[in-house]
Design a protein around this motif. Structure first.
Motif, PDB file in Angstrom:
ATOM      1  N   PHE A 105       0.856  -1.196   0.000  1.00  0.00           N
ATOM      2  CA  PHE A 105       0.000   0.000   0.000  1.00  0.00           C
ATOM      3  C   PHE A 105       0.887   1.239   0.000  1.00  0.00           C
ATOM      4  O   PHE A 105       1.594   1.495   0.974  1.00  0.00           O
ATOM      5  CB  PHE A 105      -0.852  -0.071   1.270  1.00  0.00           C
ATOM      6  CG  PHE A 105      -1.829   1.035   1.436  1.00  0.00           C
ATOM      7  CD1 PHE A 105      -3.067   1.005   0.814  1.00  0.00           C
ATOM      8  CD2 PHE A 105      -1.521   2.109   2.264  1.00  0.00           C
ATOM      9  CE1 PHE A 105      -3.985   2.027   0.999  1.00  0.00           C
ATOM     10  CE2 PHE A 105      -2.430   3.138   2.445  1.00  0.00           C
ATOM     11  CZ  PHE A 105      -3.663   3.094   1.806  1.00  0.00           C
ATOM     12  N   THR A 140       2.309   7.131   1.477  1.00  0.00           N
ATOM     13  CA  THR A 140       3.222   8.140   2.042  1.00  0.00           C
ATOM     14  C   THR A 140       4.341   8.513   1.068  1.00  0.00           C
ATOM     15  O   THR A 140       4.840   7.667   0.329  1.00  0.00           O
ATOM     16  CB  THR A 140       3.849   7.587   3.340  1.00  0.00           C
ATOM     17  OG1 THR A 140       2.787   7.145   4.189  1.00  0.00           O
ATOM     18  CG2 THR A 140       4.648   8.644   4.076  1.00  0.00           C
ATOM     19  N   SER A 168      -1.546   8.348  13.465  1.00  0.00           N
ATOM     20  CA  SER A 168      -0.719   8.563  14.662  1.00  0.00           C
ATOM     21  C   SER A 168      -1.625   8.880  15.857  1.00  0.00           C
ATOM     22  O   SER A 168      -2.787   9.290  15.692  1.00  0.00           O
ATOM     23  CB  SER A 168       0.256   9.719  14.424  1.00  0.00           C
ATOM     24  OG  SER A 168      -0.456  10.934  14.336  1.00  0.00           O
TER      25      SER A 168
HETATM   26  C1  LIG Z   1       7.290   0.874  10.056  1.00  0.00           C
HETATM   27  C2  LIG Z   1       6.509   1.766   9.157  1.00  0.00           C
HETATM   28  C3  LIG Z   1       5.754   1.216   8.147  1.00  0.00           C
HETATM   29  C4  LIG Z   1       5.048   2.058   7.266  1.00  0.00           C
HETATM   30  N1  LIG Z   1       4.333   1.486   6.229  1.00  0.00           N
HETATM   31  C5  LIG Z   1       3.701   2.284   5.335  1.00  0.00           C
HETATM   32  C6  LIG Z   1       3.013   1.725   4.207  1.00  0.00           C
HETATM   33  O1  LIG Z   1       2.950   0.503   4.034  1.00  0.00           O
HETATM   34  N2  LIG Z   1       2.434   2.569   3.324  1.00  0.00           N
HETATM   35  C7  LIG Z   1       2.474   3.927   3.479  1.00  0.00           C
HETATM   36  O2  LIG Z   1       1.926   4.628   2.634  1.00  0.00           O
HETATM   37  N3  LIG Z   1       3.114   4.492   4.551  1.00  0.00           N
HETATM   38  C8  LIG Z   1       3.730   3.694   5.467  1.00  0.00           C
HETATM   39  N4  LIG Z   1       4.392   4.266   6.541  1.00  0.00           N
HETATM   40  C9  LIG Z   1       4.386   5.711   6.719  1.00  0.00           C
HETATM   41  C10 LIG Z   1       3.404   6.123   7.797  1.00  0.00           C
HETATM   42  O3  LIG Z   1       2.095   5.922   7.353  1.00  0.00           O
HETATM   43  C11 LIG Z   1       3.701   7.596   8.129  1.00  0.00           C
HETATM   44  O4  LIG Z   1       4.933   7.596   8.802  1.00  0.00           O
HETATM   45  C12 LIG Z   1       2.626   8.221   8.964  1.00  0.00           C
HETATM   46  O5  LIG Z   1       1.462   8.405   8.229  1.00  0.00           O
HETATM   47  C13 LIG Z   1       3.086   9.584   9.499  1.00  0.00           C
HETATM   48  O6  LIG Z   1       3.517  10.375   8.434  1.00  0.00           O
HETATM   49  P1  LIG Z   1       4.939  11.100   8.515  1.00  0.00           P
HETATM   50  O7  LIG Z   1       5.937  10.086   8.938  1.00  0.00           O
HETATM   51  O8  LIG Z   1       5.185  11.786   7.236  1.00  0.00           O
HETATM   52  O9  LIG Z   1       4.788  12.128   9.680  1.00  0.00           O
HETATM   53  P2  LIG Z   1       4.179  13.611   9.584  1.00  0.00           P
HETATM   54  O10 LIG Z   1       2.887  13.584   8.821  1.00  0.00           O
HETATM   55  O11 LIG Z   1       5.248  14.512   9.103  1.00  0.00           O
HETATM   56  O12 LIG Z   1       3.875  13.894  11.112  1.00  0.00           O
HETATM   57  C14 LIG Z   1       4.917  14.243  12.016  1.00  0.00           C
HETATM   58  C15 LIG Z   1       4.333  14.438  13.398  1.00  0.00           C
HETATM   59  O13 LIG Z   1       3.310  15.444  13.350  1.00  0.00           O
HETATM   60  C16 LIG Z   1       2.083  14.932  13.836  1.00  0.00           C
HETATM   61  N5  LIG Z   1       0.995  15.436  12.988  1.00  0.00           N
HETATM   62  C17 LIG Z   1       0.995  15.544  11.643  1.00  0.00           C
HETATM   63  N6  LIG Z   1      -0.181  15.990  11.199  1.00  0.00           N
HETATM   64  C18 LIG Z   1      -0.955  16.167  12.280  1.00  0.00           C
HETATM   65  C19 LIG Z   1      -2.293  16.602  12.479  1.00  0.00           C
HETATM   66  N7  LIG Z   1      -3.088  16.924  11.463  1.00  0.00           N
HETATM   67  N8  LIG Z   1      -2.773  16.660  13.745  1.00  0.00           N
HETATM   68  C20 LIG Z   1      -1.988  16.313  14.791  1.00  0.00           C
HETATM   69  N9  LIG Z   1      -0.711  15.901  14.660  1.00  0.00           N
HETATM   70  C21 LIG Z   1      -0.200  15.821  13.428  1.00  0.00           C
HETATM   71  C22 LIG Z   1       2.181  13.434  13.711  1.00  0.00           C
HETATM   72  O14 LIG Z   1       1.364  12.763  14.648  1.00  0.00           O
HETATM   73  C23 LIG Z   1       3.658  13.181  13.958  1.00  0.00           C
HETATM   74  O15 LIG Z   1       3.882  13.101  15.339  1.00  0.00           O
HETATM   75  C24 LIG Z   1       5.089   3.446   7.440  1.00  0.00           C
HETATM   76  C25 LIG Z   1       5.854   3.995   8.492  1.00  0.00           C
HETATM   77  C26 LIG Z   1       6.561   3.186   9.329  1.00  0.00           C
HETATM   78  C27 LIG Z   1       7.355   3.787  10.438  1.00  0.00           C
END
Ligand SMILES: Cc1cc2nc3c(=O)[nH]c(=O)nc-3n(C[C@H](O)[C@H](O)[C@H](O)COP(=O)(O)OP(=O)(O)OC[C@H]3O[C@@H](n4cnc5c(N)ncnc54)[C@H](O)[C@@H]3O)c2cc1C
Length: 399
Positions: A140, A143, A379
């Motif tokens: 999937f 991101t 999250s």
């Molecule tokens: C082990 C692992 C597996 C993963 N597998 C997949 C996968 O299969 N497919 C895929 O597409 N993605 C995958 N991901 C990515 C994952 O979905 C994202 O890491 C997650 O959605 C958070 O996005 P970001 O890391 O860009 O953080 P950001 O969006 O940059 O957020 C950073 C921080 O800000 C906070 N934050 C951001 N927006 C808001 C808001 N609106 N309100 C409150 N707080 C907020 C977040 O909670 C976080 O603490 C994976 C990640 C990991 C670590």
């Protein structure tokens, strides 16, 4: 292994509320089978998988043989027809030893369920059989390096030119991205959110494995780069414009069930490891199990485990009944279970002392994985924002 499959009728009608939170005989049988599989194929191997940062393909094949990759898919399409309680308990059983393995099951199920719900008859006929048999594993891809939670920041595009479609962009942190056969990819087509299915051998697609994650180390994460990948119209899933309002939320709902129950399995792991160690470890004159601090720790762990179990089962029962309340309930289950797992895995490391800090002790894995669970599939901060807003909108009215 026999998976007893009966859809949701038994939960409907009178007495329904009493059933929630309690497992039916069929679920208990399935759970026993799932736990048997986990003990046979996962228990002794999981530590090595984390160090190798890979899951052997023989395990994926064994899961396929058991029907795990088609567990919740309709029987008429060749699936096992099990409900979401059974799906949850499968994640719980595997998550007890390896949440990396549940990660693979999770993204694959998200792709399959999306196809069942949003695919055309031709798309289902073309893509589902190899997915259900585990010949192809799905991943999937939502991101991107610059945008995770904020989907408006995605830069991936599908452009239409002379009746042909071209995909360009990058996806990051994709579970099983380094090994999957088929990707469900999200982007924009004429500024409308869209999703499409892209096989790994598509020209212009390159995959780079991502190693050394904090948790889910064996889930073979990958980064994908699409450069003018040519697609046909039948690779587009659903209507352009629907991808972020209907398709990704639908898929992520399954993702959250998986993470919630996997966190529950991890919590069970914390409890079992702590009980076992405290019964064997002498600390001075006193057995660790006889120290009041240990008993308090175990009590708190057990209560949080029970609370998480209730929330998880409640969400899965609601989902099995297609009740719209299931979305909020699954959010709450994922929130509580992942937070409880993070809290108690930290305590489990503490109880084990230096041993708890060594890679061969499961507590190390629990500690790393559970932190990650607070970030993926919604999250904790995002869930707080959603549930808080919903409560305020309803003026605090609770069911
Ligand atoms: C082990 C692992 C597996 C993963 N597998 C997949 C996968 O299969 N497919 C895929 O597409 N993605 C995958 N991901 C990515 C994952 O979905 C994202 O890491 C997650 O959605 C958070 O996005 P970001 O890391 O860009 O953080 P950001 O969006 O940059 O957020 C950073 C921080 O800000 C906070 N934050 C951001 N927006 C808001 C808001 N609106 N309100 C409150 N707080 C907020 C977040 O909670 C976080 O603490 C994976 C990640 C990991 C670590």
């Amino acid at each position: 292994m026999r998976i007893t499959c009966k859809k949701t009728q038994q939960f409907q009608g009178e007495g329904n509320s009493k059933m929630r939170g309690r497992l039916e005989r069929q679920h208990l049988e399935n759970t026993e089978n799932f736990r048997g599989f986990a003990k046979k194929y996962v228990k002794e191997e999981a530590a090595q998988w984390e160090m190798d940062q890979a899951i052997p393909f023989s395990v994926i094949t064994a899961m396929a043989r058991e029907g795990f990759f088609a567990l919740t898919l309709p029987k008429e399409m060749g699936g096992e027809g099990a409900d979401y309680v059974s799906y949850g308990m499968l994640n719980e059983a595997l998550g007890r030893y390896s949440v990396s393995l549940t990660g693979v099951l999770n993204v694959h199920t998200m792709v399959c369920e999306t196809l069942v719900k949003w695919g055309t008859a031709e798309q289902k006929e073309r893509w589902l059989p190899p997915l259900m048999q585990g010949e192809h594993i799905g991943a999937f891809a939502l991101t991107e390096p610059q945008a995770g939670i904020d989907l408006s920041g995605l830069l991936t595009t599908v452009t239409k030119k002379d009746g042909r479609y071209f995909l360009n962009g990058r996806k990051k942190w994709i579970t099983y991205g380094a090994a999957a056969d088929l990707f469900l990819v999200f982007g924009f087509l004429d500024k409308k959110p869209v999703c499409c299915l892209v096989p790994k051998h598509t020209e212009g697609l390159s995959v780079t494995p991502i190693r050394d994650m904090l948790g889910f180390r064996a889930s073979a994460l990958g980064e994908l780069s699409f450069e003018n990948c040519e697609l046909t119209a039948d690779q587009i899933i659903g209507q352009p414009g629907f991808a972020f309002t209907f398709i990704s939320p639908f898929a992520l709902d399954f993702g959250r069930i998986s993470v919630a129950f996997a966190a529950l399995g991890l919590l069970r792991g914390c409890l079992e490891e702590c009980v076992s160690y405290s019964r064997s470890r002498q600390t001075g004159e006193v057995l660790l199990a006889d120290r009041p601090g240990t008993r308090r720790l175990l009590t708190e762990m057990k209560i949080d485990y029970e609370a998480a179990r209730h929330l998880c089962l409640d969400g899965a029962f609601y989902k099995s009944q297609n009740d719209p309340l299931s979305v909020e309930k699954i959010f709450m289950a994922k929130y509580f279970a992942s937070k409880a797992a993070a809290k108690h895995s930290e305590k489990a490391v503490q109880l084990h002392g230096a041993l708890g800090c060594h890679e061969q002790t499961p507590t190390v894995r629990f500690y790393r994985d559970s932190k990650t669970m607070e970030i993926i599939e919604g999250s904790s901060e995002v869930i707080e924002s959603l549930i808080g807003k919903s409560l305020i909108d309803k003026r605090g009215q609770v069911h």
